[in-house]
Design a protein around this motif. Sequence first.
Motif, PDB file in Angstrom:
ATOM      1  N   LEU A  44       1.537  -1.025 -11.009  1.00  0.00           N
ATOM      2  CA  LEU A  44       1.600   0.425 -11.167  1.00  0.00           C
ATOM      3  C   LEU A  44       2.130   0.859 -12.535  1.00  0.00           C
ATOM      4  O   LEU A  44       2.557   1.997 -12.697  1.00  0.00           O
ATOM      5  CB  LEU A  44       2.449   1.034 -10.050  1.00  0.00           C
ATOM      6  CG  LEU A  44       1.919   0.805  -8.636  1.00  0.00           C
ATOM      7  CD1 LEU A  44       2.823   1.471  -7.606  1.00  0.00           C
ATOM      8  CD2 LEU A  44       0.484   1.304  -8.486  1.00  0.00           C
ATOM      9  N   TYR A 105      -3.201   0.758  -0.444  1.00  0.00           N
ATOM     10  CA  TYR A 105      -1.986   0.194  -1.035  1.00  0.00           C
ATOM     11  C   TYR A 105      -0.912   0.281   0.034  1.00  0.00           C
ATOM     12  O   TYR A 105      -0.454   1.362   0.388  1.00  0.00           O
ATOM     13  CB  TYR A 105      -1.590   0.987  -2.287  1.00  0.00           C
ATOM     14  CG  TYR A 105      -0.437   0.399  -3.059  1.00  0.00           C
ATOM     15  CD1 TYR A 105      -0.602  -0.767  -3.798  1.00  0.00           C
ATOM     16  CD2 TYR A 105       0.813   1.013  -3.058  1.00  0.00           C
ATOM     17  CE1 TYR A 105       0.461  -1.305  -4.521  1.00  0.00           C
ATOM     18  CE2 TYR A 105       1.872   0.477  -3.781  1.00  0.00           C
ATOM     19  CZ  TYR A 105       1.692  -0.678  -4.509  1.00  0.00           C
ATOM     20  OH  TYR A 105       2.729  -1.215  -5.224  1.00  0.00           O
ATOM     21  N   TYR A 336       0.701   7.948  -6.247  1.00  0.00           N
ATOM     22  CA  TYR A 336      -0.324   7.131  -6.894  1.00  0.00           C
ATOM     23  C   TYR A 336      -1.658   7.284  -6.162  1.00  0.00           C
ATOM     24  O   TYR A 336      -1.716   7.251  -4.928  1.00  0.00           O
ATOM     25  CB  TYR A 336       0.102   5.672  -6.950  1.00  0.00           C
ATOM     26  CG  TYR A 336       1.200   5.434  -7.965  1.00  0.00           C
ATOM     27  CD1 TYR A 336       0.900   5.202  -9.307  1.00  0.00           C
ATOM     28  CD2 TYR A 336       2.536   5.482  -7.588  1.00  0.00           C
ATOM     29  CE1 TYR A 336       1.914   5.010 -10.244  1.00  0.00           C
ATOM     30  CE2 TYR A 336       3.552   5.284  -8.518  1.00  0.00           C
ATOM     31  CZ  TYR A 336       3.220   5.051  -9.847  1.00  0.00           C
ATOM     32  OH  TYR A 336       4.225   4.876 -10.769  1.00  0.00           O
ATOM     33  N   ILE A 349      -6.490   3.370 -10.902  1.00  0.00           N
ATOM     34  CA  ILE A 349      -5.232   3.908 -10.394  1.00  0.00           C
ATOM     35  C   ILE A 349      -4.810   5.081 -11.277  1.00  0.00           C
ATOM     36  O   ILE A 349      -4.831   4.987 -12.507  1.00  0.00           O
ATOM     37  CB  ILE A 349      -4.137   2.835 -10.372  1.00  0.00           C
ATOM     38  CG1 ILE A 349      -4.602   1.612  -9.569  1.00  0.00           C
ATOM     39  CG2 ILE A 349      -2.838   3.387  -9.776  1.00  0.00           C
ATOM     40  CD1 ILE A 349      -3.649   0.435  -9.644  1.00  0.00           C
ATOM     41  N   ARG A 351      -1.906   8.628 -11.443  1.00  0.00           N
ATOM     42  CA  ARG A 351      -0.609   9.105 -10.956  1.00  0.00           C
ATOM     43  C   ARG A 351      -0.605  10.625 -10.914  1.00  0.00           C
ATOM     44  O   ARG A 351      -1.013  11.284 -11.878  1.00  0.00           O
ATOM     45  CB  ARG A 351       0.514   8.611 -11.865  1.00  0.00           C
ATOM     46  CG  ARG A 351       1.911   8.914 -11.339  1.00  0.00           C
ATOM     47  CD  ARG A 351       2.941   8.013 -12.005  1.00  0.00           C
ATOM     48  NE  ARG A 351       3.028   8.242 -13.448  1.00  0.00           N
ATOM     49  CZ  ARG A 351       3.957   8.987 -14.040  1.00  0.00           C
ATOM     50  NH1 ARG A 351       4.893   9.578 -13.293  1.00  0.00           N
ATOM     51  NH2 ARG A 351       3.983   9.130 -15.336  1.00  0.00           N
TER      52      ARG A 351
END
Length: 372
Positions: A44, A105, A336, A349, A351
Motif C-alpha cells: 500500500l 483485500y 484504499y 490501487i 487511496r
Amino acid sequence: MHCHAPARIGAPRTRILARRLSLAALLLALALALAGCAGPLPLLKSGRESVPQWPEPPFAARIQWVKSVGTPEDAGIGKSFWKRALELVTGADVRQIVKPYGVLYDDEGRLLIADPGAGVVHLMDSKNGRYLRITAENGAPFLSPIGLAEGAGNQLYITDSAANTVYRYDLVNQLLTPFLRDMERPTGIAYNKVNKMLYISETTAGRITAVDETGSVKFSFGYLPGPDQLNLPTDVATDAKGQVYVVDPLNYRIRIFTPEGVQVTEFGEMGDTRGELNKPKGIAVDPDGHIYVSDALHDAVQIFDDEGQFLFSFGRTGSEDGAFWMPSGLYIRDRYIFVSDSFNQRVQIFRYLGEGEEAKRVPNNQIQTTQR
C-alpha cells in the motif's frame, strides 16, 4: 586378476566434480547478482513523489493513485533465490495476472484476485512474503472465477460462474470445498457483516440469493415481474449499515436494497457521458458512503453520493498509471480502492483522501475532470 589404472576411475569423477563446481560457481554468481536487486515496496505504498490524482489541480485531490499490481513482485513478494535463478536460466514466465475480475483485500492484509483468464485465484500475502494460486477441486483450474467475498473465520468465498458453483476456501488450512452447487450462473458475491449473510447474484435467474454461512438459502429478491425486476444482475456490495448494492447492467441502473431485500432506491441511466452508465461492472462503497461504479466502456470509475448524484470520476483510456482498459471488479478497504484493470492485466490501487474543508468548497460541477 586385472588391474585398472587409477586415472580411468578418477576421470569420470573428476568431470562430475568439475561440472558441480561450474554449476556452483554459476549459481553463486547469480546469487550475488540477485542480491543486489532492491526488493519491492510494501503493497500500500507508492514509492513515488509525484502520482496522478483526481480531480486535477488546482482542485483539492480526493483520489490518489498508489500503484499497479500485475505480479506478486509488484505486491512486495520476492521469489526465492532458486526460483529466480531457474527463471534466469530457463526463461520461464513470471507469475502474471491474465484477466482479473473480482478483487479483495482481506483483514489479514492479503490481496486476492479472481482471474478467469488463468482459471485461478491469486493470493498475495505481502506481510509474510507468500504467493499461491488457489485452484478448483483436485488442482484443476476454475472454469470462470468471478466474485470474491471474505466471511468470518478466514473463510474465502469464490463464485465460478461457468461451473454454477460457489466454493469456500479455508485460508488457514488451504482447503477448498464446494459451498453451493447448481446455482444459475453465480457472479457477484458480498458478505454482510450486519446479519452475517452472503448475497450472491444468480445472473441468468435475474435474482439475488441470500444464504447463511452454513449454505442454507434464506430468501431471494429482484426476480419477480414488476418495476424492480433485475435484468441479468452482476456485481454486489454491502455497506456499513447492511444495505445491499446491486449492478443491474441491462437496465443501466444501480439498485440499493435493505438486508431483507426491499428496494430502497435506484439510480443511473444509459449514456456515454459522465454520470451515465454504459457497461457498469464493479461496485463498492467507501467509508463516507460514496458509491463507486467501474464502467468498462467509459474506462473510468464513477463516484456518486448516497442519493445517486454524480460527483466525479477518475481514470481514462490507456495503460499508464491511473488509466484503464475495461475496468471490472472493485473493492474498498478502509480508504484504499482496488480496481481490476482487466485488459491491462493488473489491479490498480488508489487511496481515498476524504473530503477536507478545501475539497468541500469545490462545487461538484467543477470537478468532473475525467479525460476520455
